[in-house]
Write a protein that holds these residues in place. Structure first.
Motif, mmCIF file in Angstrom:
data_model
loop_
_atom_site.group_PDB
_atom_site.id
_atom_site.type_symbol
_atom_site.label_atom_id
_atom_site.label_comp_id
_atom_site.label_asym_id
_atom_site.label_seq_id
_atom_site.Cartn_x
_atom_site.Cartn_y
_atom_site.Cartn_z
ATOM 1 N N GLY A 1 8.476 13.871 -13.245
ATOM 2 C CA GLY A 1 8.486 13.381 -11.639
ATOM 3 C C GLY A 1 6.828 11.973 -12.322
ATOM 4 N N ALA A 2 6.468 12.534 -13.660
ATOM 5 C CA ALA A 2 5.228 11.579 -13.516
ATOM 6 C C ALA A 2 6.086 10.744 -13.991
ATOM 7 C CB ALA A 2 3.784 12.396 -14.599
ATOM 8 N N LEU A 3 7.415 10.519 -15.069
ATOM 9 C CA LEU A 3 7.759 9.107 -15.269
ATOM 10 C C LEU A 3 8.632 8.218 -14.557
ATOM 11 C CD1 LEU A 3 10.060 10.936 -18.819
ATOM 12 C CD2 LEU A 3 7.709 9.256 -18.739
ATOM 13 N N LEU A 4 8.968 9.303 -13.893
ATOM 14 C CA LEU A 4 10.135 7.821 -12.239
ATOM 15 C C LEU A 4 9.216 8.389 -11.272
ATOM 16 C CD1 LEU A 4 10.541 9.627 -9.445
ATOM 17 C CD2 LEU A 4 12.004 10.939 -11.105
ATOM 18 N N THR A 5 7.814 7.962 -10.736
ATOM 19 C CA THR A 5 7.648 8.375 -10.027
ATOM 20 C C THR A 5 6.402 6.671 -9.834
ATOM 21 O OG1 THR A 5 6.216 10.805 -9.330
ATOM 22 C CG2 THR A 5 5.708 8.661 -8.191
ATOM 23 N N PRO A 6 5.536 5.922 -10.944
ATOM 24 C CA PRO A 6 5.100 5.070 -11.082
ATOM 25 C C PRO A 6 5.897 4.194 -11.608
ATOM 26 C CG PRO A 6 4.647 6.174 -12.914
ATOM 27 C CD PRO A 6 5.033 7.068 -11.732
ATOM 28 N N GLY A 7 7.042 4.201 -11.600
ATOM 29 C CA GLY A 7 8.314 3.256 -12.262
ATOM 30 C C GLY A 7 9.460 2.909 -10.704
ATOM 31 N N SER A 8 9.170 3.591 -10.328
ATOM 32 C CA SER A 8 10.152 3.504 -8.733
ATOM 33 C C SER A 8 8.730 1.642 -8.450
ATOM 34 C CB SER A 8 9.966 4.461 -7.534
ATOM 35 O OG SER A 8 8.995 4.956 -7.600
ATOM 36 N N LEU A 9 7.658 2.479 -7.542
ATOM 37 C CA LEU A 9 6.971 0.884 -7.595
ATOM 38 C C LEU A 9 7.004 -0.263 -8.141
ATOM 39 C CD1 LEU A 9 5.266 -0.125 -5.157
ATOM 40 C CD2 LEU A 9 3.245 0.988 -6.367
ATOM 41 N N ALA A 10 7.039 0.405 -9.518
ATOM 42 C CA ALA A 10 6.898 -0.858 -10.432
ATOM 43 C C ALA A 10 8.248 -1.896 -10.687
ATOM 44 C CB ALA A 10 6.461 -0.552 -11.848
ATOM 45 N N ILE A 11 9.505 -1.336 -10.630
ATOM 46 C CA ILE A 11 10.820 -1.993 -9.966
ATOM 47 C C ILE A 11 11.065 -2.799 -9.655
ATOM 48 C CG2 ILE A 11 13.078 -1.510 -9.813
ATOM 49 C CD1 ILE A 11 13.130 0.549 -11.552
ATOM 50 N N ILE A 12 10.243 -1.966 -8.381
ATOM 51 C CA ILE A 12 10.331 -3.443 -6.951
ATOM 52 C C ILE A 12 9.280 -4.196 -7.303
ATOM 53 C CG2 ILE A 12 9.229 -3.496 -4.620
ATOM 54 C CD1 ILE A 12 10.395 -0.899 -3.910
ATOM 55 N N GLN A 13 8.598 -4.026 -7.900
ATOM 56 C CA GLN A 13 7.648 -5.797 -7.834
ATOM 57 C C GLN A 13 7.766 -6.406 -8.992
ATOM 58 O OE1 GLN A 13 4.099 -2.976 -8.627
ATOM 59 N NE2 GLN A 13 3.134 -3.631 -6.055
ATOM 60 N N ALA A 14 8.213 -5.875 -9.625
ATOM 61 C CA ALA A 14 8.675 -6.585 -10.927
ATOM 62 C C ALA A 14 10.042 -7.491 -10.747
ATOM 63 C CB ALA A 14 8.905 -5.733 -12.372
ATOM 64 N N SER A 15 11.391 -6.734 -9.787
ATOM 65 C CA SER A 15 12.420 -6.918 -9.652
ATOM 66 C C SER A 15 12.497 -8.429 -8.602
ATOM 67 C CB SER A 15 12.954 -6.864 -9.508
ATOM 68 O OG SER A 15 13.418 -4.916 -10.976
ATOM 69 N N PHE A 16 12.013 -8.551 -7.334
ATOM 70 C CA PHE A 16 11.919 -9.299 -6.047
ATOM 71 C C PHE A 16 11.545 -10.135 -6.367
ATOM 72 C CE2 PHE A 16 13.624 -4.854 -4.151
ATOM 73 C CZ PHE A 16 14.568 -5.154 -4.066
ATOM 74 N N HIS A 17 11.583 -10.840 -5.744
ATOM 75 C CA HIS A 17 11.268 -12.247 -5.343
ATOM 76 C C HIS A 17 10.031 -12.051 -4.629
ATOM 77 C CE1 HIS A 17 10.183 -16.928 -3.494
ATOM 78 N NE2 HIS A 17 11.839 -16.961 -4.970
ATOM 79 N N PRO A 18 8.861 -13.425 -5.315
ATOM 80 C CA PRO A 18 8.005 -13.137 -3.970
ATOM 81 C C PRO A 18 7.703 -13.034 -2.523
ATOM 82 C CG PRO A 18 7.451 -14.389 -6.203
ATOM 83 C CD PRO A 18 9.111 -14.427 -5.981
ATOM 84 N N ASP A 19 8.095 -13.607 -1.925
ATOM 85 C CA ASP A 19 8.359 -13.929 -0.819
ATOM 86 C C ASP A 19 9.331 -12.812 -0.151
ATOM 87 O OD1 ASP A 19 7.987 -16.520 -0.886
ATOM 88 O OD2 ASP A 19 9.738 -17.434 -0.561
ATOM 89 N N ASP A 20 9.967 -11.836 -0.978
ATOM 90 C CA ASP A 20 10.470 -10.389 -0.945
ATOM 91 C C ASP A 20 9.725 -9.493 -1.056
ATOM 92 O OD1 ASP A 20 12.556 -12.295 0.779
ATOM 93 O OD2 ASP A 20 13.981 -11.712 -0.900
ATOM 94 N N ARG A 21 8.761 -9.470 -1.637
ATOM 95 C CA ARG A 21 8.568 -8.786 -2.635
ATOM 96 C C ARG A 21 7.221 -7.438 -1.951
ATOM 97 N NH1 ARG A 21 3.792 -9.055 -7.004
ATOM 98 N NH2 ARG A 21 2.852 -8.757 -5.157
ATOM 99 N N GLY A 22 6.857 -8.061 -0.803
ATOM 100 C CA GLY A 22 5.851 -7.264 0.432
ATOM 101 C C GLY A 22 6.732 -6.420 1.338
ATOM 102 N N ARG A 23 7.864 -7.395 1.844
ATOM 103 C CA ARG A 23 8.683 -6.152 2.919
ATOM 104 C C ARG A 23 9.640 -5.254 1.973
ATOM 105 N NH1 ARG A 23 14.645 -7.893 5.057
ATOM 106 N NH2 ARG A 23 14.531 -6.090 6.629
ATOM 107 N N ALA A 24 9.734 -5.925 0.602
ATOM 108 C CA ALA A 24 10.685 -4.350 -0.226
ATOM 109 C C ALA A 24 9.611 -3.016 -0.744
ATOM 110 C CB ALA A 24 11.126 -5.188 -1.713
#
Length: 488
Positions: free
Chosen positions: A115-138
């Motif tokens: 859980g300690a490995l996957l929990t912070p990674g899930s949010l970090a992936i979203i923030q690092a992957s999506f275009h800035p215009d879509d990141r807030g909604r993602a």
């Protein structure tokens, strides 16, 4: 520059797999509570073993969650996320086949590492992957769907316990992981942080986890009053002191102590400790109270607790908007007081209690209090430090909340006078539950007093939360760093 669009097929797969992965860990933070009476009966476990069933998971999760985020930054967020998912599933399988309580407790500790490995990674992936215009909604969709998972978790857990059995509470994670990991490998772009430190604060992580483990052991086993318990308590305090000294002297600490130079940040973390200690103790004992004393099935107990998370899902965003207008001081004072009132109303929940007349009013008041305080709590944490350290501040606050719940589950039965076999006796458990609710209410009042005397209005240009919809009762939402191109 992150360039994945939310409407694209890849964007949908990224959102799906991160929600699924984080929901696995989130579900296990809540559903196991409703399975405890059946686990105790099937494995002939005493109350201490049930406490460890919850705390072994929380111990490794709270102690290593900051390190898990750092590993993702350094070695690749997708890689660490996938490792966490696979690790979590393997540990869940061990939980599901556990032949005795000791084996289950060890497997739960392994689960917390995943859980300690996957929990912070899930949010970090979203923030690092999506275009800035879509990141807030993602991020909003990620937190919203995660909240839904938290809400339905106790219901699903109760259904599994009453149906195929408590082991399926854990075994269900295996097919979920078999779905999640391949999608992540295929569709999630790898990302890291070029500014990540070359050395990891392993010593700090070990000392922090060791301090929590020793103190937890001492509190759970304190009924014996042996010399070993006293020595363990002293060793736990010593490990805690060593952790602080190491973090002050290391060049690259896991938890830089200078972040507490902000009085507001220190104060809001004290409020967090009070609030989530009460929440952790409440949800651990309430699931037992409803089954052992009131006579609910596991499904009935899980369903009965839904109003709190449902209220958070429906109104947490509005609460955050209100706090942004009036400041965090009033919500962080009123919220804990409402929660204290809800816990005192739980004193009416005993043998023959009516769900509509006795249980629902208590949970509604508690839920309104949680709605009032959780979003402003996160906003105050982020607004109390420099924007560049907002992600770190959120991680520390999240870990503090989990540690508070861990200590509460260990200490509250002792304070309330619960014996090792209390959960097998409705009368004895009901008496101790009443004392525990008074203690929880008192801790919440202390939190409200701290907030009223220390919390001040946030500066207008401070960092605002991205996770505005939240349904978890075990910790505040985890906020990450804002993306800076592909590497952030």
């Amino acid at each position: 520059m992150p360039d994945v669009r939310l409407a694209s097929p890849q964007g949908k797969w990224i959102l799906f797999t991160t929600v699924l992965g984080s929901s696995m860990a989130l579900l296990d933070s809540t559903v196991v509570n409703v399975a405890l009476p059946r686990i105790g009966r099937d494995l002939d476990a005493d109350l201490a073993a049930l406490q460890w069933t919850i705390n072994a998971y929380m111990l490794t999760l709270a102690g290593l969650i900051l390190l898990g985020g750092a590993l993702g930054d350094r070695f690749g967020r997708r890689k660490i996320f996938v490792i966490g998912v696979v690790w979590f599933a393997a540990a869940s399988l061990l939980c599901g086949i556990a032949p005795n309580a000791g084996f289950l407790i060890a497997a739960r500790a392994l689960q917390g590492i995943g859980g300690a490995l996957l929990t912070p990674g899930s949010l970090a992936i979203i923030q690092a992957s999506f275009h800035p215009d879509d990141r807030g909604r993602a991020v909003g969709l990620w937190s919203g769907f995660g909240g839904v998972g938290a809400a339905v978790g106790p219901f699903v857990g109760g259904w599994l316990v009453d149906g195929p059995g408590w082991r399926w509470v854990f075994l269900l994670n295996v097919p979920l992981a078999l779905l999640c990991a391949p999608i992540a490998v295929r569709h999630v772009p790898e990302s890291g942080d070029g500014r990540a430190h070359t050395r990891f604060d392993v010593l700090g992580a070990v000392l922090g986890a060791l301090a929590l483990a020793l103190v937890t052991y001492a509190l759970i086993e304190a009924r014996e009053g042996s010399v070993i318990v006293v020595l363990t308590a002293v060793a736990g305090v010593a490990a805690g002191v060593a952790f602080v000294l190491v973090e002050r002297r290391r060049a690259d600490p896991m938890m830089p102590t200078d972040i507490f130079a902000s009085r507001q940040f220190t104060a809001v973390n004290l409020v967090t400790l009070c609030v989530y200690a009460a929440f952790g103790g409440f949800f651990f004992l309430a699931a037992l109270q409803l089954q052992v004393v009131v006579g609910y099935s596991a499904l009935g107990a899980g369903t009965a607790l839904l109003p709190t998370t449902a209220l958070m899902l429906l109104f947490s965003a509005r609460s955050g908007a209100l706090a942004a207008r009036i400041g965090p001081r009033i919500p962080l004072t009123v919220g804990p007081l409402l929660c204290a009132g809800g816990m005192l109303l739980m004193l009416r929940v005993g043998p023959g209690a009516s769900y509509v007349v006795d249980v629902v009013p208590a949970l509604l008041v508690l839920g309104l209090g949680m709605v009032t305080l959780v979003a402003p709590l996160t906003a105050t944490v982020l607004g109390s430090v420099d924007t560049a350290r907002a992600g770190l501040a959120s991680g520390i606050n999240n870990a503090a909340a989990r540690a508070a719940g861990l200590i509460a589950v260990a200490a509250l039965p002792l304070i309330a006078g619960m014996g090792e076999e209390a959960y097998r006796s409705p009368g004895a458990f009901d008496d101790a539950f009443g004392r525990a609710m008074v203690v929880c209410a008192g801790v919440l009042v202390v939190g409200a007093a701290v907030a009223f005397t220390t919390v001040r209005k946030l500066p207008p240009d401070c960092r605002r939360p991205e996770c505005i919809t939240h349904g978890s009762v075990t910790a505040p939402p985890l906020e990450g760093q804002r993306a800076r191109g592909r590497l952030a």
